[in-house]
Structure formats: C-alpha cells, structure tokens
Write a protein that holds these residues in place. Structure first.
Motif, PDB file in Angstrom:
ATOM      1  N   LEU A   1       5.392   0.264  -3.053  1.00  0.00           N
ATOM      2  CA  LEU A   1       5.721   2.317  -2.880  1.00  0.00           C
ATOM      3  C   LEU A   1       4.251   2.651  -2.222  1.00  0.00           C
ATOM      4  CD1 LEU A   1       5.902   2.706  -7.066  1.00  0.00           C
ATOM      5  CD2 LEU A   1       6.614   3.226  -5.154  1.00  0.00           C
ATOM      6  N   ALA A   2       3.092   1.319  -2.104  1.00  0.00           N
ATOM      7  CA  ALA A   2       2.139   1.408  -1.330  1.00  0.00           C
ATOM      8  C   ALA A   2       2.114   1.624   0.524  1.00  0.00           C
ATOM      9  CB  ALA A   2       0.586   0.869  -1.311  1.00  0.00           C
ATOM     10  N   PHE A   3       3.414   0.416   0.195  1.00  0.00           N
ATOM     11  CA  PHE A   3       3.806   0.616   1.956  1.00  0.00           C
ATOM     12  C   PHE A   3       4.322   1.495   2.300  1.00  0.00           C
ATOM     13  CE2 PHE A   3       7.599  -1.739   3.806  1.00  0.00           C
ATOM     14  CZ  PHE A   3       6.770  -1.513   5.604  1.00  0.00           C
TER      15      PHE A   3
ATOM     16  N   LEU B   1      13.104  -0.262  -6.975  1.00  0.00           N
ATOM     17  CA  LEU B   1      12.535  -0.937  -6.781  1.00  0.00           C
ATOM     18  C   LEU B   1      11.816  -2.106  -7.344  1.00  0.00           C
ATOM     19  CD1 LEU B   1       9.263   1.975  -8.220  1.00  0.00           C
ATOM     20  CD2 LEU B   1       9.856   0.684  -5.894  1.00  0.00           C
ATOM     21  N   SER B   2      11.756  -3.426  -6.352  1.00  0.00           N
ATOM     22  CA  SER B   2      11.755  -4.532  -6.768  1.00  0.00           C
ATOM     23  C   SER B   2      11.113  -4.716  -8.353  1.00  0.00           C
ATOM     24  CB  SER B   2      12.224  -5.524  -5.577  1.00  0.00           C
ATOM     25  OG  SER B   2      11.311  -5.352  -4.564  1.00  0.00           O
TER      26      SER B   2
END
Ligand code: FAD
Length: 326
Positions: free
Chosen positions: A76-78, A186-187
C-alpha cells in the motif's frame, strides 16, 4: 531548467521522524533558485503532522491520507508513493528517504518501478559541479566510497544523524491532499502491529546510546543502563551477545545484523568490540567504552575508555549526570 526534489517523509505516532527532517535539509542544500521541493506524507489522520511538516518545507506537502495507510504495509505504501509521484508535474531529479526499516523497504521497490538508480545508506552529500556526490560506508564501515547516480537522477536513502534537520522557521509549505485508490486485490493483509520495544527514544535516531553486552550478565543488569540512558535522554542498545543470551530484545541489537546507529555519544558497557558490533556503531561521534578487560578490542575504537566493573562505573556516572542535568 528547474529540477524537482522529493522527500518521502516518515512519521511515528503522529510525530515527524528526525531522519525525514534531515532528508529535507539535504534537499534544501541541493536545490537551487527555481527548483521545486515536494514532501510526500503517507498515513491516516495526518492533519497535525502535515501542518508541522509544512513548517519545514519550502514547497509543497503532498498528503496521502487514507485508513489503509494507518500502519506501514509495503504494497500500500509503495502504491501510495507511486500515485503521489505520478501527481507531480515533472519527473523528480532525486527522491530522498531515511535509511530506516521503511526507507530500506520502499526505496528499492520505487527504484525498480521507476527504472532508476538507487544509493543506500548515504552519510554525506556534496555538490560536485553540476552533479551530486554521495558518500556511503563499505565493508561494515571500514571504508567509504563516493558515488554518483549515472544520469544524475534516482533514489537515495540517508543514514540517520548525519545531517542537521531542516530549520522549522525557514518555510511555510503548501499542503495538497491527494486521493488514494488502494490496489486490489492485496497480496498482504496486515492484521495487527505488535510493538515489542516501546523505547522512549528511537534507537536509530538517538543522540546518545547506552549499549550493553554480555558483560551486563542478566536482563536485570540492563536496568542500570536504562537509568544512565534516562539521565541523558538517550536510548538503550545491545550487542548480539546480550540478545543471544536473552538479556534483551533483538530489536535493541546494534551491528552488522542489527541496527546501525550514529549518535553523538555511544557508551558501550560490557561489550568486547567484535567487528560485527563495530559495523553498527563505529561512526558514532564519541565512543566511550566501559570494560573490565583493559585488552578488550572496543578500546581500540573508543575515544574515552574506562577500565572497570560496569556495575560500579555506570551508577556513578548516572549519579553525576543526574546532578548536572537536574
Ligand atoms: P563478549 O564478546 O562475550 O564480551 C563481553 C565483554 O564484557 C568482555 O569484553 C568482558 O571483558 C566484558 N565484561 C564482563 N563483565 C563485565 C563487567 N562486570 N564490567 C565491565 N565489563 C565486563 N554482534 C553484534 O553485537 N551485533 C551484530 O549485529 C552481530 N552480527 C553478527 C553476524 C555474524 C554473521 C556473526 C558471526 C556474528 C555477529 N555478531 C554480532 C556477534 C559478534 O561476533 C560477537 O560475538 C558479539 O558482538 C559479542 O557480544 P559481547 O561483546 O556482548 O560479548
């Protein structure tokens, strides 16, 4: 032509991390008249943090505020950082991050996606004609290299405590909120964040570190080090020997396979000074060693050495510092 410098800023419990302010200082050193500075802040409920950040940024503060960004999740941050970078009018010349757990995770992901170079663990930056030279330690701090980004653009992570922080009085940045669309599916699903160590001062950013080794002999023995650290407003660290012996949590480990610290003062208590330990602390400004063995290798790197029993020496120091700083 004007250039854009970006700093991806970290905060912890709503407080800006010192290393991010140091990265802003680095960007200020590099930029010239007409160059742009953008600070990117990722998180949730960041109004106060963004306002505080704006006081340090002579440029724009891009705030990506979303419940999913409450705690650091790499994917998420990426994605949030990529969306913030995509919102910039120009490709940045340099993206700066702290050389922290987050910076070390995020920077290579960004470098891979942006297909640009990355220089890690930078301790000094010099303007070199039209280019920029970066200094970084090699071989566990035994040597330093000066390096450049081949086309002058890329990503850099900065080791904490090597540059002064950006001056808060020098700026009044413009806060720009940015919509964030989390990727799906999301993984990685973040269930919970478990904090093992709740040190009052962040170890990697502490100005004073009091570290204990196997010579501390027990978890209880670390209490005298905590008292010394408290009297100086510092943080407690440890050697792997102390961690392996179960005297303290591995989160405190300093060295080649632990944290790297660069405090103003490093006080090593009951630590022999193995090369793997030195890799994490030898760049400290002043090193004080307390060891009962006068032949201990730590004395070779120490600026001041005290040969003695740490259980006698450390309480005496604490007593003195308490009087001085009372
Ligand atoms: P010791 O070497 O046992 O030293 C204890 C010291 O305490 C001695 O010098 C003794 O004289 C002194 N002492 C004893 N009692 C007292 C007293 N009462 N008062 C004062 N002094 C006293 N180590 C790290 O620290 N960090 C790392 O990241 C790290 N990574 C490693 C990675 C690898 C691949 C390997 C192989 C090793 C790594 N090590 C690391 C381990 C390192 O080699 C050493 O074993 C370790 O640092 C030793 O810890 P120590 O100095 O606390 O213990």
């Amino acid at each position: 032509m004007s250039k854009t410098y970006v700093v991806i800023v970290e905060s912890k419990d709503g407080k800006l991390r010192q290393v991010s302010l140091e990265a802003l200082h680095a960007a200020n050193l590099l930029r010239e008249d007409g160059d742009n500075l953008t600070a990117v802040l990722l998180g949730h409920q960041m109004d106060d943090t963004a306002a505080e950040l704006a006081r340090h940024v002579n440029g724009q503060v891009l705030v990506v505020d979303h419940p999913e960004l409450q705690a650091y999740q790499p994917e998420l941050a990426f994605e949030a950082a990529m969306q913030a970078l995509a919102a910039l009018p120009d490709e940045p010349r340099l993206i700066l991050l702290g050389h922290t757990a987050i910076g070390r995770d995020l920077a290579p992901q960004l470098a891979a996606r942006l297909a640009c170079g990355q220089i890690s663990d930078v301790t000094a930056i010099t303007k070199d004609g039209d280019g920029i030279s970066f200094t970084r330690p090699l071989y566990a701090g035994k040597a330093f290299e000066q390096t450049r980004l081949s086309d002058g653009t890329g990503i850099v992570t900065l080791r904490p405590n090597n540059l002064p922080p950006a001056d808060p009085a020098s700026a009044a940045g413009t806060i720009v909120p940015l919509e964030f669309t989390p990727p799906t599916p999301l993984s990685i699903i973040l269930k919970d964040v478990v904090r093992k160590v709740s040190g009052k001062v962040d170890l990697t950013e502490a100005k004073i570190v009091v570290s204990g080794g196997r010579g501390v002999k027990s978890a209880d023995g670390f209490k005298v080090l905590e008292e010394l650290a408290d009297s100086l407003g510092g943080a407690v660290g440890a050697s792997r020997g102390a961690c392996d012996a179960g005297y303290c949590d591995y989160a405190l480990q300093i060295g080649q396979t632990g944290k790297v610290v660069t405090p103003e003062i490093y006080i090593a208590c009951g630590i022999s000074g193995a090369i793997q330990h030195l890799a994490g602390m030898s760049q400290s400004r002043i090193i004080i060693a307390i060891n009962k063995d006068p032949e201990a290798p730590i004395f070779k790197v120490a600026d001041y050495g005290i040969v003695g029993d740490l259980f006698e020496v450390v309480p005496l120091l604490t007593e003195q510092f308490k009087q001085v700083f009372a």
